[in-house]
Design an enzyme around this catalytic site. Structure first.
Site, PDB file in Angstrom:
ATOM      1  N   ASN A  91      -7.930   4.273   8.516  1.00  0.00           N
ATOM      2  CA  ASN A  91      -7.281   3.113   9.107  1.00  0.00           C
ATOM      3  C   ASN A  91      -7.265   3.124  10.632  1.00  0.00           C
ATOM      4  OD1 ASN A  91      -5.354   5.329   8.337  1.00  0.00           O
ATOM      5  ND2 ASN A  91      -4.007   4.179   9.703  1.00  0.00           N
TER       6      ASN A  91
ATOM      7  N   SER B 149      -3.506  -3.243  -0.653  1.00  0.00           N
ATOM      8  CA  SER B 149      -2.434  -4.028  -0.050  1.00  0.00           C
ATOM      9  C   SER B 149      -2.907  -5.447   0.240  1.00  0.00           C
ATOM     10  CB  SER B 149      -1.961  -3.366   1.247  1.00  0.00           C
ATOM     11  OG  SER B 149      -0.940  -4.127   1.858  1.00  0.00           O
TER      12      SER B 149
ATOM     13  N   GLY C 153       0.799  -1.214   0.000  1.00  0.00           N
ATOM     14  CA  GLY C 153       0.000   0.000   0.000  1.00  0.00           C
ATOM     15  C   GLY C 153       0.833   1.266   0.000  1.00  0.00           C
ATOM     16  N   THR C 154       1.935   1.266   0.746  1.00  0.00           N
ATOM     17  CA  THR C 154       2.772   2.461   0.814  1.00  0.00           C
ATOM     18  C   THR C 154       3.357   2.793  -0.548  1.00  0.00           C
ATOM     19  OG1 THR C 154       3.322   2.154   3.149  1.00  0.00           O
ATOM     20  CG2 THR C 154       4.862   3.442   1.829  1.00  0.00           C
TER      21      THR C 154
ATOM     22  N   THR D 151      11.010  -7.084 -11.784  1.00  0.00           N
ATOM     23  CA  THR D 151      10.472  -8.447 -11.836  1.00  0.00           C
ATOM     24  C   THR D 151       9.382  -8.632 -10.788  1.00  0.00           C
ATOM     25  OG1 THR D 151      12.617  -9.280 -12.597  1.00  0.00           O
ATOM     26  CG2 THR D 151      11.065 -10.892 -11.665  1.00  0.00           C
TER      27      THR D 151
ATOM     28  N   CYS E  97       2.388   1.775  10.922  1.00  0.00           N
ATOM     29  CA  CYS E  97       3.548   2.433  10.335  1.00  0.00           C
ATOM     30  C   CYS E  97       4.087   3.549  11.218  1.00  0.00           C
ATOM     31  CB  CYS E  97       3.194   2.979   8.953  1.00  0.00           C
ATOM     32  SG  CYS E  97       2.805   1.681   7.762  1.00  0.00           S
TER      33      CYS E  97
END
Length: 381
Positions: free
Chosen positions: A149, A199, A69-70, A237, A323
């Site tokens: 959140n 996420s 998500g970040t 990748t 976070c």
């Protein structure tokens, strides 16, 4: 341990772990390679992309897998701003966004951006009128999360997007939907956003995988160079095993989505009923918040002390965004809601599929015991 911090991360579903094992073992091909192992890896990635495109109601070509998500928030914000900075340098966001948005927007100031941070009401909800009033002829981007959140407030993103586009169709609208994906059926077309972030580990998938939606035709500069992966939206990748786990977890959740949401509602309501009569308790989450989050406080009891005591008693909870965990700063979300004192008293209890009613009963009992003990010994002056 009774785990009530599912807004921070969720346990990996067994089906997701099982799906990932093949791609952590023999199926190790690079999805950009043309040989059979590469084609097998590419097929797994594209199957996942098609699933999410169907679930979100968008084209597969508009989705890029990321590291979480970040990164998705950062790619959206920087990519949208850099694509327009020659003629648009104003950005609008809200005071209750995740730090992944607020700090990214703040860094745009180094690139010449002028930032307007829109306030919220006592429920943590932004008024679309305030967003519209903040718009300027040089506004490049508006970023408003769909689900907060920390308190679970649902923001009026669809109305905001519609009204922003009515004023100026050239303004890009982004929404952090990380906390919405586990509990809301999402139609990105109906929501009207240009960019959206997701996420995996909030929906019982693995950590280190996310998703970015970039609506076709949206001005966007890809930040990572060095490859043509992800439709040139994000070079590098792809983490095949992680993408496969994300797909498997969300697919299982989707099969039982309504029952899952009802389960979360029952857990949240049962916990609140069990603790609402405790001395000094108050609720920060509004009545119409998503069912996965319950933010409460206990008058006169510091949340850091309460959380340590709960941890010792086998209850895992938090004071807000993971976070920002470890920081002694009070919650910026609770403060933005006009509750400065409560910001040092409030804790977040969040729920997921694995939690049971039995656990809720035990957690309520522990909360009652710990709060009573702390109230007799410590107060927040």
């Amino acid at each position: 341990m009774i785990y009530l911090d599912n807004a921070a991360t969720t346990p990996l579903l067994p089906t997701a772990r099982a799906a990932m094992e093949r791609y952590l073992g023999d199926a190790y091909g690079n999805p950009s390679s043309l040989h059979r192992p590469g084609r097998e890896a590419r097929q797994a990635v594209e199957e996942a992309r098609r699933f999410f495109a169907g679930w979100l109601g968008v084209s597969p070509r508009d989705l890029a897998f990321t590291s979480g998500g970040t990164e998705s928030n950062n790619l959206a914000i920087y990519g949208a701003y850099l694509a327009q900075r020659s003629h648009r340098t104003h950005v609008v966001t809200t005071a209750v966004e995740h730090h992944a948005v607020l700090e990214a927007v703040d860094r745009l100031r180094l690139l010449g951006a002028d930032v307007t941070v829109v306030p919220v009401d006592s429920d943590g909800r932004v008024d679309p009128d305030d967003v519209v009033r903040a718009l300027r002829p040089d506004t490049a981007l508006v970023s408003v999360m769909l689900v907060n959140n920390e308190v679970g407030t649902v923001e009026p993103v669809a109305e905001i997007a519609r009204r922003v586009k009515d004023v100026d169709p050239g303004i890009i609208v982004h929404s952090d939907m990380v906390q919405a994906l586990p509990v809301m059926r999402l139609s990105l077309g109906d929501l009207g956003v240009d960019l959206a972030s997701f996420s995996a580990h909030k929906v019982h998938g693995p950590k280190g995988v996310g998703l970015l939606y970039v609506r076709s035709g949206t001005p966007f500069v890809a930040l990572a160079a060095g490859g043509n992966q992800e439709h040139r939206l994000r070079a590098g990748t792809e983490p095949v095993a992680g993408i496969v786990g994300f797909h498997a977890a969300m697919a299982e959740l989707a099969q039982h989505f309504d029952a899952h949401r009802a389960h979360l509602s029952a857990l949240r309501d049962a916990l609140w009923r069990a603790i609402e009569s405790l001395d000094g308790v108050y609720r920060n989450s509004p009545a119409d918040a998503v069912p996965s989050i319950l933010n409460v406080g206990f008058r006169g009891i510091r949340n850091d002390i309460l959380l340590m005591r709960l941890d010792l008693e086998g209850i895992a909870a938090s004071a807000g965004a993971a976070c920002s965990a470890g920081s002694l700063e009070p919650s910026h979300v609770i403060r933005a809601m006009g509750r400065d004192r409560e910001a040092r008293e409030s804790i977040r209890l969040s729920f997921a599929w694995q939690n049971t009613m039995e656990e809720i009963g035990v957690a309520a009992g522990v909360l009652s015991k710990v709060v009573g003990s702390l109230r007799s010994r410590f107060t927040n002056s």
